[in-house]
Scaffold this active site. Structure first.
Site, mmCIF file in Angstrom:
data_model
loop_
_atom_site.group_PDB
_atom_site.id
_atom_site.type_symbol
_atom_site.label_atom_id
_atom_site.label_comp_id
_atom_site.label_asym_id
_atom_site.label_seq_id
_atom_site.Cartn_x
_atom_site.Cartn_y
_atom_site.Cartn_z
ATOM 1 N N LEU A 151 0.925 -1.141 -0.111
ATOM 2 C CA LEU A 151 -0.058 0.096 -0.083
ATOM 3 C C LEU A 151 0.723 1.183 -0.110
ATOM 4 O O LEU A 151 1.741 1.375 0.627
ATOM 5 C CB LEU A 151 -0.958 -0.225 1.078
ATOM 6 C CG LEU A 151 -1.881 1.254 1.418
ATOM 7 C CD1 LEU A 151 -3.445 0.707 1.764
ATOM 8 C CD2 LEU A 151 -1.412 2.032 2.434
ATOM 9 N N LEU A 152 0.301 2.186 -0.718
ATOM 10 C CA LEU A 152 1.083 3.496 -0.720
ATOM 11 C C LEU A 152 -0.148 4.516 -0.437
ATOM 12 O O LEU A 152 -1.224 4.222 -0.237
ATOM 13 C CB LEU A 152 1.274 3.912 -1.953
ATOM 14 C CG LEU A 152 1.574 5.327 -2.554
ATOM 15 C CD1 LEU A 152 2.442 5.551 -3.826
ATOM 16 C CD2 LEU A 152 0.402 6.224 -2.741
ATOM 17 N N ASN A 153 0.179 5.293 0.676
ATOM 18 C CA ASN A 153 -0.592 6.396 0.697
ATOM 19 C C ASN A 153 0.021 7.965 0.934
ATOM 20 O O ASN A 153 0.689 8.090 -0.062
ATOM 21 C CB ASN A 153 -1.643 6.248 2.065
ATOM 22 C CG ASN A 153 -0.714 5.879 3.334
ATOM 23 O OD1 ASN A 153 -0.034 5.150 3.340
ATOM 24 N ND2 ASN A 153 -1.266 6.997 4.527
ATOM 25 N N ASP A 154 -0.091 8.702 1.878
ATOM 26 C CA ASP A 154 0.290 10.131 1.802
ATOM 27 C C ASP A 154 1.448 10.561 0.958
ATOM 28 O O ASP A 154 2.674 9.840 1.590
ATOM 29 C CB ASP A 154 0.406 10.733 3.244
ATOM 30 C CG ASP A 154 -0.918 10.352 3.994
ATOM 31 O OD1 ASP A 154 -1.923 9.777 3.554
ATOM 32 O OD2 ASP A 154 -1.014 10.888 5.375
ATOM 33 N N THR A 197 3.367 10.427 8.396
ATOM 34 C CA THR A 197 3.393 11.609 7.522
ATOM 35 C C THR A 197 4.135 12.945 8.140
ATOM 36 O O THR A 197 3.981 13.074 9.335
ATOM 37 C CB THR A 197 2.060 11.926 7.063
ATOM 38 O OG1 THR A 197 1.793 11.080 5.935
ATOM 39 C CG2 THR A 197 1.954 13.289 6.506
ATOM 40 N N ARG A 222 -0.563 14.464 14.670
ATOM 41 C CA ARG A 222 0.358 14.058 13.681
ATOM 42 C C ARG A 222 0.543 14.851 12.360
ATOM 43 O O ARG A 222 -0.272 15.964 12.259
ATOM 44 C CB ARG A 222 -0.117 12.561 13.298
ATOM 45 C CG ARG A 222 -1.483 12.399 12.678
ATOM 46 C CD ARG A 222 -1.623 11.164 12.264
ATOM 47 N NE ARG A 222 -3.125 10.770 11.838
ATOM 48 C CZ ARG A 222 -3.939 10.283 12.878
ATOM 49 N NH1 ARG A 222 -3.773 9.945 14.077
ATOM 50 N NH2 ARG A 222 -5.153 10.031 12.146
ATOM 51 N N ASP A 223 1.519 14.508 11.522
ATOM 52 C CA ASP A 223 1.406 15.068 10.296
ATOM 53 C C ASP A 223 2.079 16.513 10.288
ATOM 54 O O ASP A 223 1.496 17.509 9.609
ATOM 55 C CB ASP A 223 0.274 15.071 9.444
ATOM 56 C CG ASP A 223 -0.593 13.792 9.380
ATOM 57 O OD1 ASP A 223 0.175 12.760 9.554
ATOM 58 O OD2 ASP A 223 -1.777 13.590 9.277
ATOM 59 N N GLU A 253 -6.406 15.849 9.848
ATOM 60 C CA GLU A 253 -5.127 15.148 9.366
ATOM 61 C C GLU A 253 -4.560 16.207 8.120
ATOM 62 O O GLU A 253 -5.075 16.995 7.446
ATOM 63 C CB GLU A 253 -5.569 13.968 8.583
ATOM 64 C CG GLU A 253 -5.866 12.755 9.341
ATOM 65 C CD GLU A 253 -6.149 11.568 9.020
ATOM 66 O OE1 GLU A 253 -5.519 10.648 9.643
ATOM 67 O OE2 GLU A 253 -6.448 11.428 8.023
HETATM 68 C C1 FRU Z 1 -3.625 10.458 6.417
HETATM 69 C C2 FRU Z 1 -2.878 9.657 7.604
HETATM 70 C C3 FRU Z 1 -2.056 10.613 8.428
HETATM 71 C C4 FRU Z 1 -1.124 9.589 8.875
HETATM 72 C C5 FRU Z 1 -0.858 8.570 7.651
HETATM 73 C C6 FRU Z 1 -0.418 7.438 8.313
HETATM 74 O O1 FRU Z 1 -4.207 9.347 5.288
HETATM 75 O O2 FRU Z 1 -3.897 8.824 8.207
HETATM 76 O O3 FRU Z 1 -2.811 11.172 9.402
HETATM 77 O O4 FRU Z 1 0.180 10.133 9.218
HETATM 78 O O5 FRU Z 1 -2.192 8.575 7.028
HETATM 79 O O6 FRU Z 1 0.069 6.567 7.177
#
Ligand code: FRU
Length: 482
Positions: free
Chosen positions: A44-47, A107, A167-168, A222
Protein backbone atom coordinates in the site's frame (compact mmCIF):
# COMPACT_ATOMS: atom_id res chain seq x y z
CA UNK A 1 -2.86 -13.36 4.40
CA UNK A 2 -4.95 -12.60 7.41
CA UNK A 3 -4.43 -9.00 8.37
CA UNK A 4 -4.58 -8.61 12.11
CA UNK A 5 -2.55 -6.51 14.53
CA UNK A 6 0.24 -9.02 14.50
CA UNK A 7 0.65 -9.31 10.74
CA UNK A 8 0.14 -5.60 10.13
CA UNK A 9 2.83 -4.63 12.64
CA UNK A 10 5.39 -7.37 12.05
CA UNK A 11 8.78 -5.62 11.87
CA UNK A 12 10.13 -5.55 8.31
CA UNK A 13 13.18 -7.57 9.36
CA UNK A 14 11.00 -10.41 10.58
CA UNK A 15 9.35 -11.01 7.17
CA UNK A 16 10.86 -13.90 5.17
CA UNK A 17 13.14 -12.62 2.39
CA UNK A 18 11.11 -14.20 -0.41
CA UNK A 19 7.87 -12.34 0.36
CA UNK A 20 8.59 -8.99 -1.31
CA UNK A 21 9.86 -10.36 -4.64
CA UNK A 22 6.70 -12.45 -4.97
CA UNK A 23 4.45 -9.49 -4.16
CA UNK A 24 6.35 -7.22 -6.55
CA UNK A 25 6.07 -9.73 -9.38
CA UNK A 26 2.34 -10.04 -8.73
CA UNK A 27 1.86 -6.25 -8.83
CA UNK A 28 3.92 -6.02 -12.03
CA UNK A 29 1.54 -8.41 -13.79
CA UNK A 30 -1.50 -6.30 -12.97
CA UNK A 31 -3.44 -4.90 -15.92
CA UNK A 32 -4.14 -1.86 -13.73
CA UNK A 33 -0.49 -0.81 -13.33
CA UNK A 34 0.08 2.83 -14.17
CA UNK A 35 2.59 4.06 -16.73
CA UNK A 36 3.37 7.52 -15.37
CA UNK A 37 1.96 7.90 -11.86
CA UNK A 38 3.91 6.93 -8.77
CA UNK A 39 2.61 3.62 -7.45
CA UNK A 40 3.88 1.15 -4.85
CA UNK A 41 6.10 -1.70 -6.06
CA UNK A 42 3.97 -3.87 -3.75
CA UNK A 43 1.58 -3.29 -0.90
CA UNK A 44 0.00 0.00 0.00
CA UNK A 45 0.95 3.59 -0.77
CA UNK A 46 -0.68 6.54 0.94
CA UNK A 47 0.25 10.14 1.77
CA UNK A 48 2.97 12.05 -0.08
CA UNK A 49 5.63 13.20 2.40
CA UNK A 50 8.60 15.56 2.49
CA UNK A 51 8.08 17.03 -0.99
CA UNK A 52 11.01 19.45 -1.54
CA UNK A 53 13.70 20.70 -3.88
CA UNK A 54 17.09 19.93 -2.34
CA UNK A 55 20.60 19.32 -3.62
CA UNK A 56 19.67 20.10 -7.26
CA UNK A 57 16.75 17.73 -7.48
CA UNK A 58 13.17 17.20 -6.41
CA UNK A 59 12.66 14.85 -3.49
CA UNK A 60 9.42 13.14 -2.80
CA UNK A 61 8.76 10.62 -0.08
CA UNK A 62 5.53 8.75 0.50
CA UNK A 63 3.90 6.43 2.98
CA UNK A 64 4.17 2.73 2.20
CA UNK A 65 3.34 -0.60 3.74
CA UNK A 66 5.19 -2.92 1.33
CA UNK A 67 3.77 -6.22 2.61
CA UNK A 68 0.11 -5.88 1.72
CA UNK A 69 -2.74 -3.65 0.51
CA UNK A 70 -3.64 -2.62 4.06
CA UNK A 71 -2.68 0.10 6.52
CA UNK A 72 0.09 -1.70 8.38
CA UNK A 73 3.53 -0.69 9.55
CA UNK A 74 4.31 2.47 7.56
CA UNK A 75 7.67 3.66 6.27
CA UNK A 76 8.83 6.50 4.02
CA UNK A 77 9.69 5.48 0.47
CA UNK A 78 11.92 7.96 -1.36
CA UNK A 79 11.90 9.09 -5.00
CA UNK A 80 13.91 11.79 -6.79
CA UNK A 81 13.37 13.70 -10.02
CA UNK A 82 14.88 16.48 -12.07
CA UNK A 83 11.70 17.30 -14.00
CA UNK A 84 8.75 16.42 -11.70
CA UNK A 85 7.47 13.85 -14.22
CA UNK A 86 10.09 11.07 -14.25
CA UNK A 87 10.85 9.68 -10.80
CA UNK A 88 13.71 7.51 -9.69
CA UNK A 89 13.06 5.14 -6.81
CA UNK A 90 15.60 5.59 -4.00
CA UNK A 91 14.26 2.88 -1.71
CA UNK A 92 13.13 3.21 1.89
CA UNK A 93 14.36 6.42 3.54
CA UNK A 94 12.78 6.18 6.99
CA UNK A 95 12.02 2.83 8.52
CA UNK A 96 9.80 2.27 11.55
CA UNK A 97 12.60 0.73 13.56
CA UNK A 98 13.01 2.78 16.72
CA UNK A 99 11.10 2.87 19.99
CA UNK A 100 9.60 6.22 18.94
CA UNK A 101 8.16 5.00 15.61
CA UNK A 102 7.75 1.27 16.22
CA UNK A 103 4.19 1.27 14.79
CA UNK A 104 4.76 3.55 11.85
CA UNK A 105 6.90 6.37 10.48
CA UNK A 106 3.88 8.51 9.68
CA UNK A 107 3.42 11.59 7.54
CA UNK A 108 5.66 14.64 7.68
CA UNK A 109 7.45 17.26 5.64
CA UNK A 110 10.95 18.49 4.88
CA UNK A 111 12.82 21.77 4.61
CA UNK A 112 16.28 22.34 3.11
CA UNK A 113 18.51 23.87 5.81
CA UNK A 114 22.13 24.59 4.90
CA UNK A 115 23.47 21.61 3.02
CA UNK A 116 21.04 19.16 4.58
CA UNK A 117 17.35 18.37 4.47
CA UNK A 118 15.54 18.78 7.77
CA UNK A 119 12.64 16.36 8.15
CA UNK A 120 9.89 16.17 10.74
CA UNK A 121 7.46 13.26 10.84
CA UNK A 122 5.18 11.51 13.28
CA UNK A 123 6.34 8.42 15.09
CA UNK A 124 3.34 6.22 15.80
CA UNK A 125 3.69 3.88 18.77
CA UNK A 126 1.25 1.46 20.35
CA UNK A 127 1.99 0.33 23.87
CA UNK A 128 1.21 -3.06 25.41
CA UNK A 129 -2.40 -1.94 26.02
CA UNK A 130 -2.55 -0.78 22.40
CA UNK A 131 -2.75 2.84 23.54
CA UNK A 132 -1.40 5.25 20.95
CA UNK A 133 1.59 7.55 21.51
CA UNK A 134 2.46 10.14 18.87
CA UNK A 135 5.93 11.63 18.74
CA UNK A 136 7.09 14.34 16.36
CA UNK A 137 10.51 13.17 15.26
CA UNK A 138 13.21 15.21 13.56
CA UNK A 139 15.67 13.72 11.09
CA UNK A 140 18.43 15.06 8.83
CA UNK A 141 19.10 13.82 5.33
CA UNK A 142 22.54 14.56 3.86
CA UNK A 143 23.54 15.00 0.23
CA UNK A 144 24.11 11.28 -0.12
CA UNK A 145 20.45 10.76 0.86
CA UNK A 146 21.38 9.22 4.21
CA UNK A 147 18.78 9.94 6.88
CA UNK A 148 19.66 10.19 10.58
CA UNK A 149 16.88 10.40 13.13
CA UNK A 150 17.31 12.80 16.06
CA UNK A 151 16.64 11.30 19.48
CA UNK A 152 14.72 11.92 21.59
CA UNK A 153 11.78 13.22 19.52
CA UNK A 154 11.59 17.01 19.27
CA UNK A 155 7.96 17.00 20.45
CA UNK A 156 7.30 14.25 22.98
CA UNK A 157 3.50 14.51 23.22
CA UNK A 158 0.52 16.70 22.37
CA UNK A 159 -0.10 19.61 24.74
CA UNK A 160 -2.69 19.28 27.53
CA UNK A 161 -6.23 19.30 26.18
CA UNK A 162 -5.44 17.21 23.09
CA UNK A 163 -5.56 13.47 22.41
CA UNK A 164 -2.75 11.30 21.09
CA UNK A 165 -4.20 11.70 17.58
CA UNK A 166 -1.50 14.28 16.95
CA UNK A 167 0.34 13.98 13.67
CA UNK A 168 1.51 15.13 10.22
CA UNK A 169 3.81 18.10 10.98
CA UNK A 170 4.00 20.62 8.15
CA UNK A 171 7.25 22.61 8.34
CA UNK A 172 7.79 26.09 7.03
CA UNK A 173 10.19 28.95 7.53
CA UNK A 174 9.35 32.62 7.98
CA UNK A 175 11.99 35.33 8.52
CA UNK A 176 14.60 32.86 9.71
CA UNK A 177 12.22 31.25 12.22
CA UNK A 178 10.82 27.77 11.86
CA UNK A 179 7.23 26.65 12.29
CA UNK A 180 5.25 23.43 12.19
CA UNK A 181 1.51 22.98 11.81
CA UNK A 182 0.37 19.71 13.32
CA UNK A 183 -2.97 17.92 12.88
CA UNK A 184 -4.70 17.30 16.19
CA UNK A 185 -7.84 16.46 18.09
CA UNK A 186 -9.08 18.05 21.32
CA UNK A 187 -10.02 15.83 24.25
CA UNK A 188 -13.62 16.69 23.34
CA UNK A 189 -12.86 15.00 19.97
CA UNK A 190 -12.90 18.08 17.83
CA UNK A 191 -10.35 18.55 15.04
CA UNK A 192 -7.63 21.17 15.46
CA UNK A 193 -4.42 22.47 13.89
CA UNK A 194 -1.63 23.31 16.34
CA UNK A 195 1.19 25.74 15.63
CA UNK A 196 4.72 25.14 16.94
CA UNK A 197 7.71 27.45 16.73
CA UNK A 198 11.46 26.92 16.81
CA UNK A 199 14.41 29.19 16.26
CA UNK A 200 17.03 26.41 16.16
CA UNK A 201 15.11 23.31 14.92
CA UNK A 202 15.97 21.56 18.19
CA UNK A 203 13.67 23.24 20.71
CA UNK A 204 10.04 23.35 19.57
CA UNK A 205 7.43 25.32 21.52
CA UNK A 206 3.67 25.15 21.32
CA UNK A 207 2.47 28.50 20.10
CA UNK A 208 -1.27 28.01 19.99
CA UNK A 209 -4.19 26.48 18.19
CA UNK A 210 -5.31 27.89 14.87
CA UNK A 211 -8.64 29.70 15.07
CA UNK A 212 -10.60 27.29 12.87
CA UNK A 213 -14.36 27.86 13.17
CA UNK A 214 -16.23 25.03 14.92
CA UNK A 215 -18.09 23.89 11.79
CA UNK A 216 -14.82 23.34 9.90
CA UNK A 217 -13.06 20.99 12.26
CA UNK A 218 -14.74 17.60 12.14
CA UNK A 219 -13.42 15.20 14.79
CA UNK A 220 -9.78 15.16 13.67
CA UNK A 221 -7.66 17.18 11.28
CA UNK A 222 -5.07 15.26 9.25
CA UNK A 223 -2.34 16.60 6.99
CA UNK A 224 -2.45 20.38 7.48
CA UNK A 225 -0.47 22.44 4.95
CA UNK A 226 0.17 26.11 4.44
CA UNK A 227 1.37 27.65 1.18
CA UNK A 228 1.75 31.24 0.09
CA UNK A 229 0.39 32.10 -3.33
CA UNK A 230 0.81 35.68 -4.55
CA UNK A 231 1.31 36.73 -0.95
CA UNK A 232 -1.91 35.08 0.21
CA UNK A 233 -1.88 32.20 2.71
CA UNK A 234 -3.70 29.06 1.60
CA UNK A 235 -4.49 26.33 4.11
CA UNK A 236 -4.98 22.78 2.88
CA UNK A 237 -6.19 20.16 5.35
CA UNK A 238 -8.29 17.02 5.83
CA UNK A 239 -11.02 17.52 8.44
CA UNK A 240 -12.27 13.99 9.12
CA UNK A 241 -15.96 13.85 9.96
CA UNK A 242 -16.68 17.32 8.54
CA UNK A 243 -20.49 17.69 8.42
CA UNK A 244 -21.81 17.49 4.87
CA UNK A 245 -23.90 20.53 5.74
CA UNK A 246 -20.69 22.57 6.01
CA UNK A 247 -19.40 21.39 2.65
CA UNK A 248 -21.19 19.23 0.08
CA UNK A 249 -18.80 16.33 -0.38
CA UNK A 250 -19.38 12.65 -1.03
CA UNK A 251 -16.02 11.02 -0.28
CA UNK A 252 -15.50 9.30 3.05
CA UNK A 253 -13.25 12.19 4.19
CA UNK A 254 -12.73 15.53 2.48
CA UNK A 255 -9.50 17.29 1.53
CA UNK A 256 -10.17 21.03 1.59
CA UNK A 257 -8.42 24.29 0.80
CA UNK A 258 -9.08 27.67 2.30
CA UNK A 259 -7.79 30.87 0.79
CA UNK A 260 -6.84 33.33 3.52
CA UNK A 261 -6.15 37.02 3.66
CA UNK A 262 -3.65 36.97 6.48
CA UNK A 263 -1.89 34.52 8.74
CA UNK A 264 -0.81 36.16 11.98
CA UNK A 265 1.85 33.73 13.18
CA UNK A 266 2.42 35.00 16.75
CA UNK A 267 -1.32 34.83 17.40
CA UNK A 268 -1.97 31.67 15.32
CA UNK A 269 -4.80 33.57 13.65
CA UNK A 270 -5.84 32.71 10.10
CA UNK A 271 -8.16 35.27 8.53
CA UNK A 272 -10.17 34.51 5.42
CA UNK A 273 -12.95 36.28 3.57
CA UNK A 274 -14.52 33.23 1.96
CA UNK A 275 -15.17 29.65 2.98
CA UNK A 276 -13.17 26.47 2.42
CA UNK A 277 -13.79 24.44 -0.69
CA UNK A 278 -13.18 20.87 -1.74
CA UNK A 279 -9.74 20.60 -3.26
CA UNK A 280 -10.94 18.05 -5.80
CA UNK A 281 -14.48 17.27 -6.92
CA UNK A 282 -13.68 13.67 -7.88
CA UNK A 283 -13.64 10.40 -5.98
CA UNK A 284 -10.23 9.74 -4.51
CA UNK A 285 -8.07 12.71 -3.55
CA UNK A 286 -6.73 12.87 0.00
CA UNK A 287 -3.75 13.97 2.11
CA UNK A 288 -2.51 16.54 -0.42
CA UNK A 289 0.90 17.98 0.34
CA UNK A 290 1.71 21.48 -0.92
CA UNK A 291 5.01 23.37 -0.96
CA UNK A 292 6.42 26.69 -2.02
CA UNK A 293 9.18 25.63 -4.38
CA UNK A 294 12.38 27.69 -4.70
CA UNK A 295 11.51 28.46 -8.34
CA UNK A 296 8.53 30.50 -7.08
CA UNK A 297 5.84 27.99 -7.89
CA UNK A 298 3.38 26.61 -5.34
CA UNK A 299 3.24 22.87 -6.03
CA UNK A 300 1.01 20.12 -4.72
CA UNK A 301 0.75 16.37 -4.94
CA UNK A 302 -2.07 14.21 -3.63
CA UNK A 303 -2.65 10.68 -2.53
CA UNK A 304 -5.17 9.14 -4.97
CA UNK A 305 -6.82 6.74 -2.58
CA UNK A 306 -8.89 6.99 0.55
CA UNK A 307 -8.70 5.32 3.93
CA UNK A 308 -11.12 2.55 4.88
CA UNK A 309 -12.18 1.72 1.31
CA UNK A 310 -11.41 -1.50 -0.58
CA UNK A 311 -10.04 -1.10 -4.11
CA UNK A 312 -9.98 -3.79 -6.84
CA UNK A 313 -6.16 -3.96 -6.80
CA UNK A 314 -6.28 -5.16 -3.18
CA UNK A 315 -6.74 -8.65 -4.64
CA UNK A 316 -3.36 -8.20 -6.35
CA UNK A 317 -1.68 -7.06 -3.14
CA UNK A 318 -1.08 -3.47 -4.13
CA UNK A 319 -3.11 -0.32 -3.68
CA UNK A 320 -3.18 3.36 -4.62
CA UNK A 321 -1.00 5.91 -6.35
CA UNK A 322 0.01 9.55 -6.22
CA UNK A 323 -1.33 12.29 -8.48
CA UNK A 324 0.75 14.15 -11.01
CA UNK A 325 2.48 17.18 -9.55
CA UNK A 326 0.12 20.13 -9.79
CA UNK A 327 0.84 23.84 -9.85
CA UNK A 328 -1.39 25.96 -7.64
CA UNK A 329 -2.34 29.50 -8.62
CA UNK A 330 -4.91 31.97 -7.35
CA UNK A 331 -7.39 34.12 -9.25
CA UNK A 332 -10.15 36.09 -7.56
CA UNK A 333 -9.61 34.18 -4.32
CA UNK A 334 -10.16 30.87 -6.08
CA UNK A 335 -7.54 28.14 -6.21
CA UNK A 336 -6.62 26.84 -9.67
CA UNK A 337 -4.78 23.53 -10.08
CA UNK A 338 -3.04 22.38 -13.22
CA UNK A 339 -0.47 19.72 -13.97
CA UNK A 340 2.99 21.33 -13.86
CA UNK A 341 4.12 22.69 -17.24
CA UNK A 342 6.66 19.84 -17.53
CA UNK A 343 3.76 17.40 -17.95
CA UNK A 344 3.33 18.33 -21.62
CA UNK A 345 6.70 16.64 -22.25
CA UNK A 346 4.85 13.35 -21.86
CA UNK A 347 2.78 14.06 -24.96
CA UNK A 348 3.59 11.79 -27.89
CA UNK A 349 1.77 11.46 -31.21
CA UNK A 350 -1.30 13.67 -31.53
CA UNK A 351 -4.54 13.51 -33.48
CA UNK A 352 -7.75 15.55 -33.53
CA UNK A 353 -10.46 14.51 -31.07
CA UNK A 354 -13.16 12.86 -33.17
CA UNK A 355 -16.25 10.73 -32.52
CA UNK A 356 -13.99 7.70 -32.16
CA UNK A 357 -10.30 7.70 -31.40
CA UNK A 358 -8.78 4.27 -31.06
CA UNK A 359 -5.39 2.62 -30.87
CA UNK A 360 -4.29 4.53 -27.77
CA UNK A 361 -1.92 2.72 -25.43
CA UNK A 362 -3.52 3.08 -22.00
CA UNK A 363 -1.96 6.42 -21.06
CA UNK A 364 -3.05 9.49 -22.99
CA UNK A 365 -4.42 12.97 -22.72
CA UNK A 366 -7.09 15.00 -24.44
CA UNK A 367 -7.67 18.71 -24.34
CA UNK A 368 -10.80 20.17 -25.87
CA UNK A 369 -13.46 22.85 -25.78
CA UNK A 370 -17.18 22.20 -25.87
CA UNK A 371 -19.21 25.12 -27.19
CA UNK A 372 -21.64 26.89 -24.83
CA UNK A 373 -25.01 25.21 -24.29
CA UNK A 374 -23.95 21.95 -25.96
CA UNK A 375 -23.82 18.48 -24.43
CA UNK A 376 -21.57 15.53 -25.07
CA UNK A 377 -20.55 12.36 -23.32
CA UNK A 378 -16.98 11.18 -23.60
CA UNK A 379 -16.36 7.51 -22.93
CA UNK A 380 -12.93 6.28 -21.96
CA UNK A 381 -13.20 2.69 -23.10
CA UNK A 382 -11.48 -0.60 -23.68
CA UNK A 383 -10.89 -1.72 -27.29
CA UNK A 384 -14.24 -3.56 -27.42
CA UNK A 385 -15.98 -0.57 -25.78
CA UNK A 386 -17.84 -2.94 -23.44
CA UNK A 387 -16.78 -1.05 -20.38
CA UNK A 388 -15.97 2.60 -19.94
CA UNK A 389 -15.60 5.58 -17.71
CA UNK A 390 -18.17 8.20 -18.73
CA UNK A 391 -17.46 11.92 -18.65
CA UNK A 392 -20.74 13.76 -19.20
CA UNK A 393 -20.38 17.38 -20.18
CA UNK A 394 -23.26 19.81 -20.12
CA UNK A 395 -22.19 23.28 -21.19
CA UNK A 396 -25.72 24.54 -20.73
CA UNK A 397 -25.98 23.68 -17.05
CA UNK A 398 -22.22 24.09 -16.60
CA UNK A 399 -21.71 20.63 -15.15
CA UNK A 400 -19.18 17.85 -15.56
CA UNK A 401 -20.28 14.46 -14.28
CA UNK A 402 -17.91 11.54 -14.05
CA UNK A 403 -19.65 8.20 -13.85
CA UNK A 404 -17.92 4.95 -12.83
CA UNK A 405 -21.02 2.75 -13.22
CA UNK A 406 -19.99 1.11 -16.49
CA UNK A 407 -16.38 0.37 -15.65
CA UNK A 408 -17.00 -3.29 -14.87
CA UNK A 409 -15.20 -3.33 -11.52
CA UNK A 410 -17.27 -1.26 -9.13
CA UNK A 411 -15.92 -0.24 -5.72
CA UNK A 412 -16.68 2.33 -3.01
CA UNK A 413 -20.29 2.16 -4.22
CA UNK A 414 -21.53 3.24 -0.83
CA UNK A 415 -20.14 6.70 -1.56
CA UNK A 416 -21.85 7.00 -4.94
CA UNK A 417 -20.71 6.11 -8.43
CA UNK A 418 -20.85 9.61 -9.87
CA UNK A 419 -19.35 12.96 -9.00
CA UNK A 420 -20.51 16.25 -10.48
CA UNK A 421 -18.60 19.51 -10.64
CA UNK A 422 -20.41 22.76 -11.22
CA UNK A 423 -18.84 25.48 -13.30
CA UNK A 424 -20.28 28.45 -15.21
CA UNK A 425 -23.54 27.66 -17.08
CA UNK A 426 -24.07 28.80 -20.68
CA UNK A 427 -20.34 29.04 -21.30
CA UNK A 428 -17.85 27.04 -23.32
CA UNK A 429 -16.35 24.21 -21.25
CA UNK A 430 -12.65 23.60 -21.43
CA UNK A 431 -11.45 20.14 -20.44
CA UNK A 432 -8.03 18.58 -20.04
CA UNK A 433 -8.44 14.91 -19.28
CA UNK A 434 -5.45 12.76 -18.45
CA UNK A 435 -5.83 8.99 -18.41
CA UNK A 436 -3.19 6.63 -17.10
CA UNK A 437 -4.58 3.08 -17.32
CA UNK A 438 -6.63 3.09 -14.08
CA UNK A 439 -6.46 6.71 -12.97
CA UNK A 440 -8.03 9.85 -14.40
CA UNK A 441 -7.25 13.47 -13.70
CA UNK A 442 -9.72 15.92 -15.20
CA UNK A 443 -8.87 19.62 -15.19
CA UNK A 444 -11.86 21.84 -15.95
CA UNK A 445 -11.75 25.42 -17.21
CA UNK A 446 -7.99 25.87 -16.89
CA UNK A 447 -7.90 24.20 -13.49
CA UNK A 448 -10.80 26.07 -11.87
CA UNK A 449 -12.06 22.66 -10.76
CA UNK A 450 -10.36 19.27 -10.82
CA UNK A 451 -11.84 15.79 -10.66
CA UNK A 452 -9.56 12.88 -9.90
CA UNK A 453 -10.15 9.20 -9.34
CA UNK A 454 -9.41 5.57 -10.01
CA UNK A 455 -11.42 3.40 -12.38
CA UNK A 456 -10.91 -0.24 -13.24
CA UNK A 457 -11.74 -1.69 -16.66
CA UNK A 458 -11.16 -5.28 -17.81
CA UNK A 459 -8.41 -4.10 -20.07
CA UNK A 460 -6.36 -0.96 -20.62
CA UNK A 461 -8.35 1.99 -21.98
CA UNK A 462 -7.37 2.45 -25.63
CA UNK A 463 -10.37 4.28 -27.04
CA UNK A 464 -12.25 7.54 -26.71
CA UNK A 465 -15.85 7.69 -27.91
CA UNK A 466 -18.01 10.75 -28.12
CA UNK A 467 -21.78 10.88 -28.24
CA UNK A 468 -24.08 13.92 -28.37
CA UNK A 469 -23.16 17.18 -30.10
CA UNK A 470 -19.87 15.87 -31.39
CA UNK A 471 -19.62 18.78 -33.86
CA UNK A 472 -19.57 21.22 -30.91
CA UNK A 473 -16.23 19.89 -29.78
CA UNK A 474 -12.79 20.77 -30.97
CA UNK A 475 -9.68 19.36 -29.43
CA UNK A 476 -6.64 17.14 -29.58
CA UNK A 477 -5.64 13.74 -28.24
CA UNK A 478 -2.04 12.88 -27.40
CA UNK A 479 -0.89 9.39 -26.66
CA UNK A 480 1.60 9.31 -23.80
CA UNK A 481 4.62 7.23 -24.66
CA UNK A 482 5.83 4.70 -22.13
C1 FRU B 1 -3.60 10.31 6.34
C2 FRU B 1 -2.88 9.57 7.47
C3 FRU B 1 -2.05 10.52 8.28
C4 FRU B 1 -1.02 9.60 8.87
C5 FRU B 1 -0.77 8.65 7.74
C6 FRU B 1 -0.38 7.27 8.17
O1 FRU B 1 -3.92 9.46 5.28
O2 FRU B 1 -3.83 8.91 8.28
O3 FRU B 1 -2.78 11.26 9.23
O4 FRU B 1 0.15 10.27 9.26
O5 FRU B 1 -1.95 8.61 6.99
O6 FRU B 1 -0.02 6.49 7.09
Amino acid sequence: MIWNRETRYTPYKAWPKNVLPVLKAQAKRSKWRLQHHIQPASGLLNDPNGFTYFNHQWHLFYQVFPYGPVHGLKAWQHATSTDLIHWHDEGLAIQPDSKYDSHGAYTGTALPVGDQLFIMYTGNVRDAEWQRHSYQIAAWMDQANQVKKVTPPVIAAAPAGYTTSFRDPHLFERDGQYYALIGAQTTAEVGAILLYHSSDLAQWDFQGELNLPAELRGYMVECPNLVQIDGQPVLIFCPQGLPQTTLAYQNIYPDVYWVGEKFDLPQAQFTAAGLPNQLDAGFDVYATQAVNAPDGRALAISWIGLPEIAYPTDAENWAHCLSLVKELTLKDNHLYQNPVAETTQLRGASQPLQATVSGLTGAFETEFTLAADEQVTLKVATADAQHYLAVKLDAQAGTVTIDRQQTGHPFAEKYGQTRTAQVRPHAALKIRLIIDVSVFECYIDNGYTTMTGRFFLDDAPTQLRLTGQVGAISGTVWNWDK
